[in-house]
Design a protein around this motif. Structure first.
Motif, PDB file in Angstrom:
ATOM      1  N   GLU A  53       6.580 -11.658  11.648  1.00 59.39           N
ATOM      2  CA  GLU A  53       7.220 -11.360   9.932  1.00 59.39           C
ATOM      3  C   GLU A  53       6.997  -9.907   9.570  1.00 59.39           C
ATOM      4  OE1 GLU A  53       5.610 -14.416   7.230  1.00 59.39           O
ATOM      5  OE2 GLU A  53       5.825 -12.821   5.779  1.00 59.39           O
ATOM      6  N   LEU A  54       5.880  -9.320  10.111  1.00 60.26           N
ATOM      7  CA  LEU A  54       5.925  -7.769   9.739  1.00 60.26           C
ATOM      8  C   LEU A  54       6.907  -6.854  10.244  1.00 60.26           C
ATOM      9  CD1 LEU A  54       3.758  -5.734   8.104  1.00 60.26           C
ATOM     10  CD2 LEU A  54       2.571  -5.624  10.259  1.00 60.26           C
ATOM     11  N   GLY A  55       7.387  -7.227  11.448  1.00 64.50           N
ATOM     12  CA  GLY A  55       8.344  -6.615  12.352  1.00 64.50           C
ATOM     13  C   GLY A  55       8.148  -5.195  12.349  1.00 64.50           C
ATOM     14  N   ASP A  56       9.057  -4.451  12.445  1.00 66.77           N
ATOM     15  CA  ASP A  56       9.137  -3.039  12.534  1.00 66.77           C
ATOM     16  C   ASP A  56       9.023  -2.341  11.120  1.00 66.77           C
ATOM     17  OD1 ASP A  56       9.342  -0.515  13.594  1.00 66.77           O
ATOM     18  OD2 ASP A  56      11.571  -0.317  13.451  1.00 66.77           O
ATOM     19  N   CYS A  57       7.752  -2.576  10.456  1.00 64.25           N
ATOM     20  CA  CYS A  57       7.716  -2.315   8.883  1.00 64.25           C
ATOM     21  C   CYS A  57       8.184  -1.039   8.423  1.00 64.25           C
ATOM     22  CB  CYS A  57       6.325  -2.885   8.597  1.00 64.25           C
ATOM     23  SG  CYS A  57       6.090  -2.951   6.684  1.00 64.25           S
ATOM     24  N   LYS A  58       8.835  -1.086   7.296  1.00 64.26           N
ATOM     25  CA  LYS A  58       9.391   0.296   6.679  1.00 64.26           C
ATOM     26  C   LYS A  58       9.048  -0.197   5.227  1.00 64.26           C
ATOM     27  CE  LYS A  58      12.431   1.676  10.427  1.00 64.26           C
ATOM     28  NZ  LYS A  58      13.611   1.339  10.894  1.00 64.26           N
ATOM     29  N   ARG A  59       8.051  -0.845   4.965  1.00 65.54           N
ATOM     30  CA  ARG A  59       7.922  -1.259   3.462  1.00 65.54           C
ATOM     31  C   ARG A  59       7.142   0.070   2.504  1.00 65.54           C
ATOM     32  NH1 ARG A  59       7.565  -5.502   6.446  1.00 65.54           N
ATOM     33  NH2 ARG A  59       8.217  -7.444   5.884  1.00 65.54           N
ATOM     34  N   CYS A  60       6.745   1.057   3.408  1.00 65.60           N
ATOM     35  CA  CYS A  60       6.145   2.060   2.764  1.00 65.60           C
ATOM     36  C   CYS A  60       6.427   3.489   3.422  1.00 65.60           C
ATOM     37  CB  CYS A  60       4.607   1.967   2.321  1.00 65.60           C
ATOM     38  SG  CYS A  60       3.637   2.433   3.706  1.00 65.60           S
ATOM     39  N   LYS A  61       6.214   4.366   2.974  1.00 66.42           N
ATOM     40  CA  LYS A  61       6.591   5.635   3.525  1.00 66.42           C
ATOM     41  C   LYS A  61       5.686   5.979   4.972  1.00 66.42           C
ATOM     42  CE  LYS A  61       3.646   8.451   0.048  1.00 66.42           C
ATOM     43  NZ  LYS A  61       3.400   7.197  -0.340  1.00 66.42           N
ATOM     44  N   LEU A  62       4.556   5.409   5.043  1.00 70.49           N
ATOM     45  CA  LEU A  62       3.767   5.879   6.342  1.00 70.49           C
ATOM     46  C   LEU A  62       4.787   5.453   7.566  1.00 70.49           C
ATOM     47  CD1 LEU A  62       0.331   4.519   5.305  1.00 70.49           C
ATOM     48  CD2 LEU A  62       1.239   6.939   5.484  1.00 70.49           C
ATOM     49  N   HIS A  63       5.764   4.511   7.514  1.00 74.19           N
ATOM     50  CA  HIS A  63       6.617   4.304   8.802  1.00 74.19           C
ATOM     51  C   HIS A  63       7.194   5.415   9.162  1.00 74.19           C
ATOM     52  CE1 HIS A  63      10.130   4.379   6.129  1.00 74.19           C
ATOM     53  NE2 HIS A  63      10.730   4.669   7.292  1.00 74.19           N
ATOM     54  N   ARG A  64       7.522   6.299   8.302  1.00 77.63           N
ATOM     55  CA  ARG A  64       8.060   7.552   8.927  1.00 77.63           C
ATOM     56  C   ARG A  64       7.306   8.683  10.026  1.00 77.63           C
ATOM     57  NH1 ARG A  64       9.222   9.383   3.321  1.00 77.63           N
ATOM     58  NH2 ARG A  64      10.325   7.871   2.338  1.00 77.63           N
ATOM     59  N   THR A  65       5.901   8.319   9.849  1.00 83.21           N
ATOM     60  CA  THR A  65       5.032   9.290  10.577  1.00 83.21           C
ATOM     61  C   THR A  65       4.190   8.541  11.452  1.00 83.21           C
ATOM     62  OG1 THR A  65       3.657   9.323   8.695  1.00 83.21           O
ATOM     63  CG2 THR A  65       4.936  11.260   8.920  1.00 83.21           C
ATOM     64  N   ARG A  66       4.206   7.258  11.534  1.00 87.08           N
ATOM     65  CA  ARG A  66       3.373   6.485  12.621  1.00 87.08           C
ATOM     66  C   ARG A  66       3.967   6.657  13.802  1.00 87.08           C
ATOM     67  NH1 ARG A  66       5.732   1.242  10.382  1.00 87.08           N
ATOM     68  NH2 ARG A  66       7.281   1.009  11.965  1.00 87.08           N
ATOM     69  N   ARG A  67       3.246   6.060  14.900  1.00 83.58           N
ATOM     70  CA  ARG A  67       3.624   6.245  16.131  1.00 83.58           C
ATOM     71  C   ARG A  67       3.812   4.499  16.561  1.00 83.58           C
ATOM     72  NH1 ARG A  67       1.735   9.858  20.992  1.00 83.58           N
ATOM     73  NH2 ARG A  67       1.067  10.938  18.769  1.00 83.58           N
ATOM     74  N   ILE A 116      -4.608  -0.802   5.505  1.00 84.42           N
ATOM     75  CA  ILE A 116      -2.972  -0.335   5.932  1.00 84.42           C
ATOM     76  C   ILE A 116      -3.127  -0.238   7.429  1.00 84.42           C
ATOM     77  CG2 ILE A 116      -2.463   0.903   4.011  1.00 84.42           C
ATOM     78  CD1 ILE A 116      -3.281   3.614   5.629  1.00 84.42           C
ATOM     79  N   LYS A 117      -1.730  -0.769   7.627  1.00 87.91           N
ATOM     80  CA  LYS A 117      -1.645  -0.761   9.186  1.00 87.91           C
ATOM     81  C   LYS A 117      -1.008   0.453  10.012  1.00 87.91           C
ATOM     82  CE  LYS A 117      -2.716  -5.144   8.486  1.00 87.91           C
ATOM     83  NZ  LYS A 117      -4.094  -5.315   8.099  1.00 87.91           N
ATOM     84  N   CYS A 118      -0.661   1.563   9.214  1.00 84.71           N
ATOM     85  CA  CYS A 118      -0.250   2.823  10.048  1.00 84.71           C
ATOM     86  C   CYS A 118      -0.734   4.001   9.454  1.00 84.71           C
ATOM     87  CB  CYS A 118       1.520   2.895   9.192  1.00 84.71           C
ATOM     88  SG  CYS A 118       2.532   1.523   9.816  1.00 84.71           S
ATOM     89  N   ARG A 119      -1.044   4.753  10.214  1.00 84.83           N
ATOM     90  CA  ARG A 119      -1.869   6.050  10.205  1.00 84.83           C
ATOM     91  C   ARG A 119      -0.971   7.114   9.218  1.00 84.83           C
ATOM     92  NH1 ARG A 119      -2.344  11.432  13.812  1.00 84.83           N
ATOM     93  NH2 ARG A 119      -4.092  12.211  13.023  1.00 84.83           N
ATOM     94  N   GLN A 176      -0.852  -1.053  -1.705  1.00 84.70           N
ATOM     95  CA  GLN A 176       0.049  -2.098  -2.556  1.00 84.70           C
ATOM     96  C   GLN A 176       0.948  -2.742  -1.257  1.00 84.70           C
ATOM     97  OE1 GLN A 176       2.442  -1.289  -5.565  1.00 84.70           O
ATOM     98  NE2 GLN A 176       2.707  -3.275  -6.426  1.00 84.70           N
ATOM     99  N   SER A 177       1.768  -2.029  -0.742  1.00 78.98           N
ATOM    100  CA  SER A 177       2.805  -2.601   0.093  1.00 78.98           C
ATOM    101  C   SER A 177       2.190  -3.389   1.154  1.00 78.98           C
ATOM    102  CB  SER A 177       3.642  -1.575   0.646  1.00 78.98           C
ATOM    103  OG  SER A 177       4.206  -0.765  -0.199  1.00 78.98           O
ATOM    104  N   CYS A 178       1.024  -2.888   1.792  1.00 81.56           N
ATOM    105  CA  CYS A 178       0.692  -3.416   2.910  1.00 81.56           C
ATOM    106  C   CYS A 178      -0.467  -4.832   2.606  1.00 81.56           C
ATOM    107  CB  CYS A 178      -0.331  -2.494   3.797  1.00 81.56           C
ATOM    108  SG  CYS A 178       0.069  -2.519   5.673  1.00 81.56           S
ATOM    109  N   HIS A 179      -0.759  -4.728   1.396  1.00 84.18           N
ATOM    110  CA  HIS A 179      -1.823  -5.810   0.754  1.00 84.18           C
ATOM    111  C   HIS A 179      -1.279  -7.309   1.140  1.00 84.18           C
ATOM    112  CE1 HIS A 179      -5.408  -6.580  -1.233  1.00 84.18           C
ATOM    113  NE2 HIS A 179      -4.637  -7.440  -2.048  1.00 84.18           N
TER     114      HIS A 179
HETATM  115  S1  SF4 Z   1       1.237   0.817   6.279  1.00 84.53           S
HETATM  116 FE1  SF4 Z   1       1.801  -1.376   6.004  1.00 84.53          FE
HETATM  117  S2  SF4 Z   1       3.266  -1.611   4.483  1.00 84.53           S
HETATM  118 FE2  SF4 Z   1       3.300   0.539   5.201  1.00 84.53          FE
HETATM  119  S3  SF4 Z   1       4.994   0.779   6.879  1.00 84.53           S
HETATM  120 FE3  SF4 Z   1       2.768   0.523   7.820  1.00 84.53          FE
HETATM  121  S4  SF4 Z   1       2.743  -1.917   7.924  1.00 84.53           S
HETATM  122 FE4  SF4 Z   1       4.397  -1.375   6.713  1.00 84.53          FE
END
Ligand code: SF4
Length: 231
Positions: free
Chosen positions: A51-65, A124-127, A140-143
């Motif tokens: 369900e989380l998928g290739d999450c782009k719900r917050c800006k951290l998706h741009r820089t995470r690996r 939060i799930k992304c660095r 908030q987005s990851c909560h």
């Molecule tokens: S930190 Fe959480 S909400 Fe943000 S992109 Fe990663 S998985 Fe999605």
């Protein structure tokens, strides 16, 4: 466990005031749903990850690996929740695998538990870039996903590692130094805040206090086992 209406109103009020203090002025529907679903989650962790998928719900998706979802026992009675992935975690896709993670493993093993027995994740799930602190919109987005993980696992105890974890779970802005040493309640789950292992690497003299917290956790887990035997 019953909770009277006045207590629930106070709890909700303090949560909303906490969010407002963090600059959050509106709530997405998913946030409201997650609180309602806290005891009703029927998904497995695998389904939740999907369900989380290739999450782009917050800006951290741009820089995470990698998305670092979490690791461990889906039926764990003890869950560790840290702040967010660092460099090593981002590379390996697993939580707490760097120097701080190795210390966490030692802490877990010091009370005769193993990483496989517990569940480990982060707020939060992304660095965040350069390991900066997570920002309120990211938390908030990851909560909702953190809440769903808790709902699936239904741990008896959550050990909140560090300021961001403890403050997010307990919906407070009180510092970790004041929060630790006490046991809190999150919808019937006991929450024990303690210092983050990364903080311990810089302040080894604080290890004794974490040891005290771990002893408390073991005591509570063993009381829980005894209660189950009597049922
Ligand atoms: S930190 Fe959480 S909400 Fe943000 S992109 Fe990663 S998985 Fe999605």
């Amino acid at each position: 466990m019953d909770q009277n209406i006045d207590e629930m109103i106070d709890h909700l009020k303090s949560y909303l005031e906490y969010l407002k203090g963090m600059g959050i002025v509106s709530l997405p529907a998913s946030e409201m749903i997650s609180n309602k679903m806290f005891r009703e989650e029927k998904l497995t962790l695998k389904e939740l990850r999907k369900e989380l998928g290739d999450c782009k719900r917050c800006k951290l998706h741009r820089t995470r690996r990698t998305i670092v979802f979490g690791e461990g026992n889906e039926k764990a009675t003890l869950m560790f929740i840290g702040e967010g992935p660092g460099y090593d975690e981002d590379v390996q896709g697993k939580p707490f695998v760097g120097r701080a993670g190795q210390l966490l493993t030692k802490i877990i093993e010091s009370v005769n538990l193993s990483r496989e027995e517990v569940y480990i994740t982060n707020i939060i799930k992304c660095r965040p870039p350069q390991n900066r602190n997570p920002e309120s919109d990211e938390i908030q987005s990851c909560h909702p996903f953190l809440m769903k993980q808790i709902s699936v696992i239904q741990p008896k105890i959550i050990c909140a590692l560090g300021t961001f974890s403890a403050q997010t779970l307990l919906k407070t802005d009180t510092k970790i130094t004041a929060l630790r040493g006490k046991v809190y309640d999150l919808e019937g789950i006991k929450v024990i805040p303690t210092y983050h292992p990364a903080f311990l690497l810089r302040n080894p003299e604080k290890k004794r206090e974490v040891w005290e917290d771990m002893k408390k956790i073991v005591e509570l887990l063993s009381n829980n086992d005894k209660t189950k035997e009597m049922e």
